[in-house]
Design an enzyme around this catalytic site. Structure first.
Site, PDB file in Angstrom:
ATOM      1  N   GLU A  83       1.817  13.804   0.295  1.00  0.00           N
ATOM      2  CA  GLU A  83       1.832  12.977  -0.905  1.00  0.00           C
ATOM      3  C   GLU A  83       0.426  12.777  -1.484  1.00  0.00           C
ATOM      4  OE1 GLU A  83       4.833  10.502  -1.646  1.00  0.00           O
ATOM      5  OE2 GLU A  83       3.883  10.716  -3.603  1.00  0.00           O
ATOM      6  N   ASP A  84      -0.520  12.530  -0.619  1.00  0.00           N
ATOM      7  CA  ASP A  84      -1.819  12.046  -1.086  1.00  0.00           C
ATOM      8  C   ASP A  84      -2.991  13.021  -0.942  1.00  0.00           C
ATOM      9  OD1 ASP A  84      -0.528   9.696  -1.646  1.00  0.00           O
ATOM     10  OD2 ASP A  84      -1.073   8.732   0.243  1.00  0.00           O
TER      11      ASP A  84
END
Ligand code: MN
Length: 489
Positions: free
Chosen positions: A76-77
Site C-alpha cells: 500500500e505505502d
C-alpha cells in the site's frame, strides 16, 4: 536495543531455523521498504509494522502470518510491487498482504452502514481468516498510538474499532484482542464515560479483590484436600468498555455487577472443573440463575468455562470461573490458540453441530507441525453449519443453515416473530420461506395484529421458532374450541 526482530523470535520458542530466517528477512525487507517514512507520532514507520508483527507473535500466530504482519503496509505505502513480494516471500505471504491491503479500502460508513462494513470485512476474509487477524493486530497498534492522530479522525477510528473490529475479534473467539481493542478505543470513542468507568474500576476492584482473597484462601485448602490439580488461580478484572456496556443494562448501577473482578481457577481436566464447582457450592450458597455450564454448552465462538456466582457470607457476592488450561487459552486466543496446545486432551464430545468446527481443535497435536493444513481445514468448517445474518443495525444473529426470515424474527424476539408480515433481505422484498445466507442483512416488517400461521411450521428451521408457533397454535385452537362450545350452548 529496541525493535529488534530477536525480541519477536524470543516470543516463539517453537520456531525452526528456516522460520526464524523468514522473520528476519521480512523484518529487514519492511525496514528497507519503509525507510524515510514516518508516523504521525514522528516515529519511523517501521515501528508500526514491528508492533503489528509483535502483536501477532503475542497471539502466537504462525510464521507466515507474522511475516505478513511485518509486510502488511508494504504494498500500500511503498514502491514494492506484488511481483517483487511474491518472488521474495512466495504466494502465501503475498496473498495475506494483498488481503490486508484490500481490507484497508473497506471504508467505515458510520453507524447506519455498520452491518454493511462488517459484512464486507467478513466476505473479504472468508478465504483466509489470518487476514483479519493481521488487520486486528494492525488496528490495535493504530489505536494505541491514536493520540497522535487529529481529533476528528480519532473518534471515527475509535468508533469503527468498537463497532466493527471488536465484534469480529469476538466472533473469531479472540477474547483478549476484543477486550484490548475496545479498551484502547474507549477513551477516544466515549471520553466522558471512560473517565467515569475507570474511576469506578479503581474504587471497586480493590474492594472486590479483598472478598475474593478470603474466598480464595478457604477454597484453596479444600481443593488441595480433594487432590485437584490446580494449574493457576488468578483474578480477572473486567475490561473497562465491557463493564460500561454491562452497566448500561443495569441503569448504571455498579452494585448489580457481580463480575467486576472474578476469581479464575484453571484446573487439569473437565472432571476437575465440575468437582471444583461442587466444592464451591458446598462451601457457599450459589446465586440462582447464575450457574453457567459453558463446558457442556459452549458459546457460539467456542468459549468454554463454568461460571458461578456465590454469596460469600460476609455480604459479598463474587463470580468464580473454572476451566481447563486449554479452554482458558482458547477463550483468550480463539482461532489463533491452537498453536499453544501442547497435548491433545479433553474437549467434551460430541459438540453441537453448530460447533462442529471446534472438533478440529482435537487434531491439534497433529496440526502443530502443519499449521497451514489446520487453518485450511478450519476455514472450511468455521461457518459451514451455521449462518450469521445481520439486523439493519448490525447485530449479528446466529442461525442454523437454511433458516428463513421467520427464524430470524423469532431469534430476535418471540413477539417480533409472531408479528412477522414480510421481510427484506439486503433491501429487497423476499418471500418468508427464503433461505438466508451468511452475511445477509435481514429486515423484518411486522404487522401490529399479526399472528403466527400454521404453514410457518414448514418454513422454519429453528426449534425456537417451531416451538413458539406451535404453542401459539395450541393455545389458539383450544380457545376456539372453547368459543365454539359456548356458541353452541
Ligand atoms: Mn498498518
Amino acid at each position: 536495543m529496541q525493535y529488534q526482530t530477536q525480541e519477536i523470535i524470543d516470543l516463539l520458542p517453537h520456531l525452526k531455523a528456516d522460520e526464524k530466517n523468514l522473520l528476519h528477512k521480512a523484518a529487514d525487507f519492511a525496514k528497507l521498504a519503509h525507510e524515510g517514512q514516518f508516523r504521525k507520532s514522528g516515529e519511523p514507520y517501521y515501528i508500526h509494522v514491528f508492533e503489528t508483527a509483535k502483536n501477532l507473535a503475542l497471539y502466537e500466530m504462525d510464521p507466515p502470518t507474522i511475516a505478513a504482519g511485518f509486510l502488511h503496509d508494504v504494498l500500500e505505502d511503498t514502491q514494492t510491487t506484488e511481483k517483487e513480494m511474491t518472488d521474495e516471500f512466495g504466494e502465501e505471504i503475498c496473498t495475506l498482504v494483498k488481503g490486508v491491503t484490500k481490507l484497508g479500502r473497506v471504508k467505515y460508513q458510520g453507524h447506519e452502514r455498520h452491518a454493511e462494513s462488517l459484512r464486507k470485512l467478513l466476505m473479504a476474509t472468508a478465504h483466509d481468516h489470518r487476514v483479519i487477524i493481521i488487520k486486528l493486530a494492525d488496528r490495535l497498534h493504530n489505536l494505541r498510538t491514536l493520540e497522535h492522530v487529529d481529533e476528528k479522525k480519532r473518534a471515527r477510528i475509535a468508533l469503527e474499532s468498537i463497532e466493527i473490529y471488536a465484534p469480529l475479534a469476538d466472533r473469531l473467539g479472540i477474547g483478549r484482542l476484543k477486550g484490548e481493542i475496545e479498551d484502547a478505543a474507549f477513551p477516544y470513542a466515549f471520553p466522558e464515560d471512560q473517565k467515569k468507568i475507570s474511576q469506578i474500576l479503581n474504587e471497586r476492584a480493590e474492594q472486590t479483590k479483598k472478598s475474593l482473597d478470603d474466598v480464595y484462601n478457604e477454597l484453596k485448602e479444600k481443593i488441595e484436600e480433594a487432590k485437584i490439580h490446580v494449574k493457576k488461580i488468578n483474578y480477572r478484572i473486567k475490561h473497562a468498555y465491557s463493564l460500561w456496556r454491562k452497566m448500561q443494562k443495569y441503569e448504571m448501577n455498579i452494585d448489580k455487577i457481580y463480575d467486576l473482578v472474578a476469581l479464575r481457577i484453571i484446573v487439569s481436566s473437565v472432571e476437575e472443573c465440575y468437582a471444583t464447582l461442587g466444592i464451591i457450592h458446598s462451601l457457599w450458597q450459589p446465586m440462582p440463575g447464575r450457574i453457567k455450564d459453558y463446558i457442556a454448552l459452549p458459546k457460539f465462538n467456542g468459549y468454554q468455562s463454568l461460571h458461578t456466582t456465590i454469596f460469600t457470607g460476609e455480604g459479598g457476592i463474587v463470580e468464580i470461573q473454572i476451566r481447563t488450561a486449554e479452554m482458558d487459552s482458547r477463550a483468550e486466543y480463539g482461532i489463533a490458540s491452537h498453536y499453544q496446545y501442547k497435548k491433545n486432551t479433553e474437549l467434551k464430545k460430541p459438540l453441537d453441530e453448530k460447533f462442529k468446527w471446534l472438533d478440529e481443535f482435537k487434531d491439534l497435536e497433529k496440526a502443530v507441525d502443519k499449521p497451514h493444513d489446520f487453518i485450511d481445514r478450519l476455514k472450511g468448517d468455521f461457518f459451514s453449519d451455521q449462518i450469521f445474518a445481520f439486523t439493519p443495525l448490525g447485530d449479528v444473529i446466529d442461525l442454523p443453515n437454511e433458516s428463513t426470515p421467520i427464524d430470524f424474527a423469532y431469534a430476535i424476539h418471540s413477539d417480533l416473530g409472531g408479528k412477522t408480515a414480510s421481510a427484506k433481505i439486503n433491501g429487497k422484498m423476499v418471500s418468508l420461506d427464503t433461505k438466508i445466507k451468511s452475511g445477509d442483512i435481514v429486515e423484518i416488517v411486522t404487522r401490529k395484529d399479526g399472528v403466527p400461521k400454521e404453514k410457518w411450521l414448514t418454513m422454519t428451521k429453528t426449534n425456537k421458532a417451531k416451538q413458539k408457533i406451535k404453542s401459539y397454535l395450541n393455545e389458539h385452537e383450544s380457545e376456539s374450541v372453547f368459543a365454539r362450545f359456548f356458541k353452541k350452548n
